[in-house]
Design a protein around this motif. Structure first.
Motif, PDB file in Angstrom:
ATOM      1  N   VAL A  61      -1.308  13.709  -4.025  1.00  0.00           N
ATOM      2  CA  VAL A  61      -1.431  13.352  -5.438  1.00  0.00           C
ATOM      3  C   VAL A  61      -1.368  11.837  -5.573  1.00  0.00           C
ATOM      4  CG1 VAL A  61      -0.437  13.565  -7.744  1.00  0.00           C
ATOM      5  CG2 VAL A  61      -0.316  15.479  -6.138  1.00  0.00           C
ATOM      6  N   GLN A  62      -2.438  11.230  -5.978  1.00  0.00           N
ATOM      7  CA  GLN A  62      -2.441   9.776  -6.161  1.00  0.00           C
ATOM      8  C   GLN A  62      -2.316   9.481  -7.651  1.00  0.00           C
ATOM      9  OE1 GLN A  62      -2.416   7.304  -3.997  1.00  0.00           O
ATOM     10  NE2 GLN A  62      -3.151   8.147  -2.075  1.00  0.00           N
ATOM     11  N   MET A  92       0.866  -1.185   0.000  1.00  0.00           N
ATOM     12  CA  MET A  92       0.000   0.000   0.000  1.00  0.00           C
ATOM     13  C   MET A  92       0.903   1.235   0.000  1.00  0.00           C
ATOM     14  SD  MET A  92      -3.000  -1.104   2.700  1.00  0.00           S
ATOM     15  CE  MET A  92      -4.224   0.030   2.000  1.00  0.00           C
ATOM     16  N   ARG A  93       0.330   2.334  -0.500  1.00  0.00           N
ATOM     17  CA  ARG A  93       1.153   3.527  -0.688  1.00  0.00           C
ATOM     18  C   ARG A  93       0.355   4.775  -0.362  1.00  0.00           C
ATOM     19  NH1 ARG A  93       3.886   3.183  -6.374  1.00  0.00           N
ATOM     20  NH2 ARG A  93       1.748   3.478  -7.038  1.00  0.00           N
ATOM     21  N   LEU A  94       1.040   5.721   0.236  1.00  0.00           N
ATOM     22  CA  LEU A  94       0.455   7.034   0.529  1.00  0.00           C
ATOM     23  C   LEU A  94       1.303   8.084  -0.163  1.00  0.00           C
ATOM     24  CD1 LEU A  94      -1.483   8.791   2.445  1.00  0.00           C
ATOM     25  CD2 LEU A  94       0.516   8.920   3.947  1.00  0.00           C
ATOM     26  N   TRP A  95       0.629   8.984  -0.870  1.00  0.00           N
ATOM     27  CA  TRP A  95       1.352  10.126  -1.442  1.00  0.00           C
ATOM     28  C   TRP A  95       1.164  11.277  -0.477  1.00  0.00           C
ATOM     29  CZ3 TRP A  95       4.122  10.189  -6.168  1.00  0.00           C
ATOM     30  CH2 TRP A  95       4.136   8.956  -6.808  1.00  0.00           C
ATOM     31  N   ASN A  96       2.265  11.681   0.103  1.00  0.00           N
ATOM     32  CA  ASN A  96       2.234  12.656   1.181  1.00  0.00           C
ATOM     33  C   ASN A  96       1.642  13.993   0.744  1.00  0.00           C
ATOM     34  OD1 ASN A  96       2.808  12.539   3.896  1.00  0.00           O
ATOM     35  ND2 ASN A  96       4.979  12.191   3.589  1.00  0.00           N
ATOM     36  N   ASP A  97       1.751  14.311  -0.560  1.00  0.00           N
ATOM     37  CA  ASP A  97       1.218  15.590  -1.022  1.00  0.00           C
ATOM     38  C   ASP A  97      -0.202  15.439  -1.561  1.00  0.00           C
ATOM     39  OD1 ASP A  97       1.742  14.159  -3.242  1.00  0.00           O
ATOM     40  OD2 ASP A  97       3.052  15.630  -4.182  1.00  0.00           O
TER      41      ASP A  97
END
Lengths: 171, 171
Positions: free
Chosen positions: B168-169, B161-166
């Motif tokens: 923007v996916q 799983m991944r999170l885009w800190n800004d």
């Protein structure tokens, strides 16, 4: 209840603190890592013991160099939860010009201390630290136990695929 | 048709060769990387140009140090396909005591040279190279175009799983 402070908050008779791990915590982090896998269903003691032996010097070296960042929550002098972040080299992308991504691992809460939001606090600490470092992408591999927390924190499944060269596929 | 040789096989009037990339190929690999993303639907020229600028020195340095391994297929002196493998630091696991995993990236075949099995050949070259290095785990992020090839080669989806800190996916 007294007011919350950054560290060493006291309420009733419990003292707690979330502190950065140091190289001296390598064995402790390895113990948490093993406990995490055991809870995920891994029951082979020999494989777990070998992993601990390999993992301790690996994490100690990276705690020293700063490429592994660990957080440990202590209550009354005892570590009851922890989480880690590996700073990984990654190719510059069109959505992320930096060559560093954060990989979260070894998130673990002692069973007697669950349901208090410690995992979420540790996750927010790690994501916040990555953001302050200018790291855009934070990734992890989610167990079925952790997935709801990660989903509610904004994490989304990726297109990652994996091949085990020796034919052993984990769950 | 003459018999196949390791390199420089000749049939009819076509000469081809799959060779290892060198630091001199950094720009060429960046061009393939950009073409790969453009085909996946990315149309922002400025973002692509910035990625190329950031990626070239990154990959050049790793081609020199050996942490990025690239393969390029040439036909009649022209590069028509390529693929890369990044040797990544990874924590020792109970199924894999080594601290290195292989991450495949930048797999690209020139549109005029598709349907000839080049992508599969490059994939098998990379996986075989990883195996010879003793690397058990090979991972990648699959586009919808590449997924059937990876699935038929034994790759399986992971729990990443991944999170885009800004915020923007990507797709």
């Amino acid at each position: 209840m007294v007011a919350h402070k950054q560290r060493g908050v006291s309420y009733t008779d419990v003292m707690f603190e979330t502190r950065l791990a140091t190289a001296e915590d390598a064995e402790l982090i390895a113990t948490q890592r093993r406990a995490m896998f055991v809870e995920m269903g891994e029951s082979d003691d020999a494989r777990m013991a070998a992993m601990v032996v390999n993992f301790i010097p690996w994490v100690r070296e990276r705690l020293k160099s700063g490429t592994y960042v660990g957080w440990l929550r202590e209550e009354d002098g005892r570590v009851v939860a922890g989480g880690g972040m590996l700073l990984m080299d990654f190719p510059p992308h069109f959505l992320d010009s930096a060559a560093v991504r954060a990989y979260l691992l070894n998130f673990y809460v002692d069973p007697a201390f669950r349901g208090r939001g410690y995992a979420r606090e540790l996750l927010e600490t790690a994501v916040g630290d990555a953001r302050r470092r200018g790291i855009k992408v934070v990734s992890l591999h989610a167990s079925k136990f952790g997935r709801p927390l990660y989903e509610s924190s904004g994490f989304e499944a990726t297109s990652e695929m994996r091949l085990w060269n020796d034919g052993v596929q984990p769950d």
